[in-house]
Design an enzyme around this catalytic site. Structure first.
Site, mmCIF file in Angstrom:
data_model
loop_
_atom_site.group_PDB
_atom_site.id
_atom_site.type_symbol
_atom_site.label_atom_id
_atom_site.label_comp_id
_atom_site.label_asym_id
_atom_site.label_seq_id
_atom_site.Cartn_x
_atom_site.Cartn_y
_atom_site.Cartn_z
ATOM 1 N N CYS A 29 -2.475 8.715 3.407
ATOM 2 C CA CYS A 29 -2.221 8.308 2.015
ATOM 3 C C CYS A 29 -3.419 8.538 1.108
ATOM 4 C CB CYS A 29 -1.783 6.849 1.965
ATOM 5 S SG CYS A 29 -2.959 5.720 2.731
ATOM 6 N N GLU A 31 0.885 -1.169 0.000
ATOM 7 C CA GLU A 31 0.000 0.000 0.000
ATOM 8 C C GLU A 31 0.915 1.208 0.000
ATOM 9 O OE1 GLU A 31 -1.547 3.225 1.114
ATOM 10 O OE2 GLU A 31 -1.919 2.273 3.042
#
Length: 492
Positions: free
Chosen positions: A296, A262
């Site tokens: 993020c 990720e």
């Protein structure tokens, strides 16, 4: 539960040290430590044991030894341990939230929300643990049967970031344990204390020794390769920057390790001409300012239809100006400090670059005076596409705005990035919103919603934003291997 209070967690090691291997707290094998600082004051919190290569190997030994017993443990028992961990996290929300504020800096309300989010991964995967199924069927041509079994992948190794020190740990730990896999965890050196507290909670929840090993350290290049080059480690999951992810992928390739990545994002936030502007502003504040923008999936680029640009800009600028910055535990604070001085300097560089290319500052909040690592909530307008802030993840409380007139042009600009983690679209026309969402090269899209993450949904990106998914039903699949058995059993 005998979890130490915030004062004890912040001032002294856990038992003999901060390295947690095989159910024991110990110092690093070579006695090294590293400092952890409070980003609100830049003061030293305390020294933490710095695990080294020998500790990394000892953790693999412990995990491998525990693997067989946990693999054979009934799913219902694994589920019960995770349910207990969920209850303990909820019981100790305040202590864990204060610990997150201390080492990460985020506002207390954000920290409380993170603890709740982190705990939900234990509950969700406790429920998924008992749903790992096998299948049995006839071969279409007759003469034998198909048996398909799902087995734990084996020892798993995780590297987690500092921006969600609780949630990024539990998002990986919970599905691994639910699937029957032991865990090696290296938390970020900026925020190791939260991970250590979670290890203490898991032990109290009844997790057998060796199934969760936590190695805080500031020397990741010495520790992580030990895991990636050990043939007993069969799964690796990393959350962090795309640049670091590329290097780790290269190392994982040597032993063909199963990986989940990720990585970075560059999320567009789209406000269509028919959007509910007030709702879009509320969503923009959620998508941009959660965790101080150090997220993020944070909105990174704002594309506003020219017909509503003035209204949206005015209302959004007012909301950003009203943000109160300060130490995370102060009453009314909604924006804490950035994680460190380097982060502040990186944000300032991107803002200065945009202004140098013609962008204008439409709003800038205030920050406390003193040594803390603060950056004001900022709105930039008339930001050109070649500004670095439109092409790089800003990771802070800065919102660059640009306008658009045509849907095709918008989609082309939104997709003009190597990243594809998250996107946001606001429109009253559901058909239009869905049409735009389906054209966006993004693993996740929020439609008329500024918050995306949910333990029950698959989290992950496309392009250089990552590989695989975490959370949802897909989350446990990453920790299972499929075995097919051809059974000689006549069907006639």
């Amino acid at each position: 539960m005998n979890l130490p209070g915030i004062e004890a967690l912040a001032k002294a090691p856990f038992a003999e040290g901060d390295v947690f291997i095989a159910g024991r707290w110990c110092a690093a094998g070579d006695g090294r430590t590293f400092p952890v600082h409070d980003p609100a004051t830049a003061e030293l919190i305390r020294e933490v044991s710095a695990a080294g290569p020998d500790d990394a190997m000892a953790a693999v030994d412990a995990a491998q030894e525990a693997a067989t017993g946990w693999r054979a443990t009934p799913p219902r028992r694994r589920s019960e341990v995770l349910h207990t961990a969920f209850a303990l996290m909820r019981e100790h929300t305040d202590t864990l939230a204060r610990l997150i504020v201390l080492e990460n800096g985020k506002a207390y309300r954000d920290a409380v929300a993170e603890v709740g989010y982190a705990a939900e991964f234990f509950r969700w995967f406790a429920e998924e643990a008992v749903r790992i199924g096998s299948s049995f069927g006839d071969a279409p041509g007759g003469g034998f049967r198909h048996v398909v079994r799902r087995h734990p992948v084996g020892v798993t190794a995780f590297v987690t970031p500092w921006n969600f020190p609780a949630a990024m740990a539990t998002r990986k730990i919970a599905p691994a344990l639910a699937a029957g896999c032991p865990v090696l965890l290296k938390p970020a050196p900026d925020t190791p204390l939260t991970a250590l507290a979670i290890a203490a909670l898991m032990s109290e929840a009844g997790l057998p020794d060796g199934l969760l090993n936590v190695l805080p350290t500031d020397r990741a290049p010495e520790v992580v390769p030990v895991w990636l080059h050990d043939e007993r480690v069969r799964k690796f999951s990393f959350t962090g920057s795309t640049a670091t992810g590329r290097k780790l992928l290269e190392q994982a390739a040597a032993n063909v390790v199963n990986v989940t990545m990720e990585l970075g994002g560059n999320a567009p936030f789209v406000v269509c001409g028919d959007a509910d502007v007030d709702a879009a502003v509320r969503g923009a504040m959620d998508a941009k300012m959660r965790g101080g923008g150090e997220v993020c999936v944070a909105a990174n680029r704002f594309y506003v239809h020219q017909s509503v640009a003035a209204e949206f800009t005015g209302k959004f600028a007012a909301a950003m100006t009203a943000v109160r910055a300060g130490a995370g535990l102060e009453e009314g604070v909604t924006l804490g400090p950035m994680i460190n001085r380097t982060a502040v300097e990186s944000i300032r560089f991107l803002v200065d670059d945009a202004v140098g290319r013609g962008a204008k500052v439409a709003a800038r909040g205030s920050v406390p005076e003193g040594p803390g690592c603060y950056h004001p909530a900022t709105v930039l307008v008339d930001v050109p596409e070649d500004a670095r802030i439109m092409n790089e993840e800003v990771f802070g409380p800065v919102a660059p705005l640009a306008t658009f007139a045509d849907e095709d042009e918008l989609v082309a600009r939104a997709n003009a990035t190597v990243h594809g983690l998250a996107s946001y679209v606001y429109s009253r026309d559901v058909a239009r919103a869905l049409r735009i969402a389906e054209r966006l090269e993004s693993g996740m899209v929020g439609l008329n919603r500024g918050l995306l993450s949910d333990p029950a949904a698959p989290f992950g990106g496309v392009k250089q934003s990552g590989l695989g998914r975490e959370g949802g039903r897909e989350g446990i699949e990453a920790f299972l291997e499929t075995q097919y058995i051809a059974l000689d059993w006549p069907t006639g």
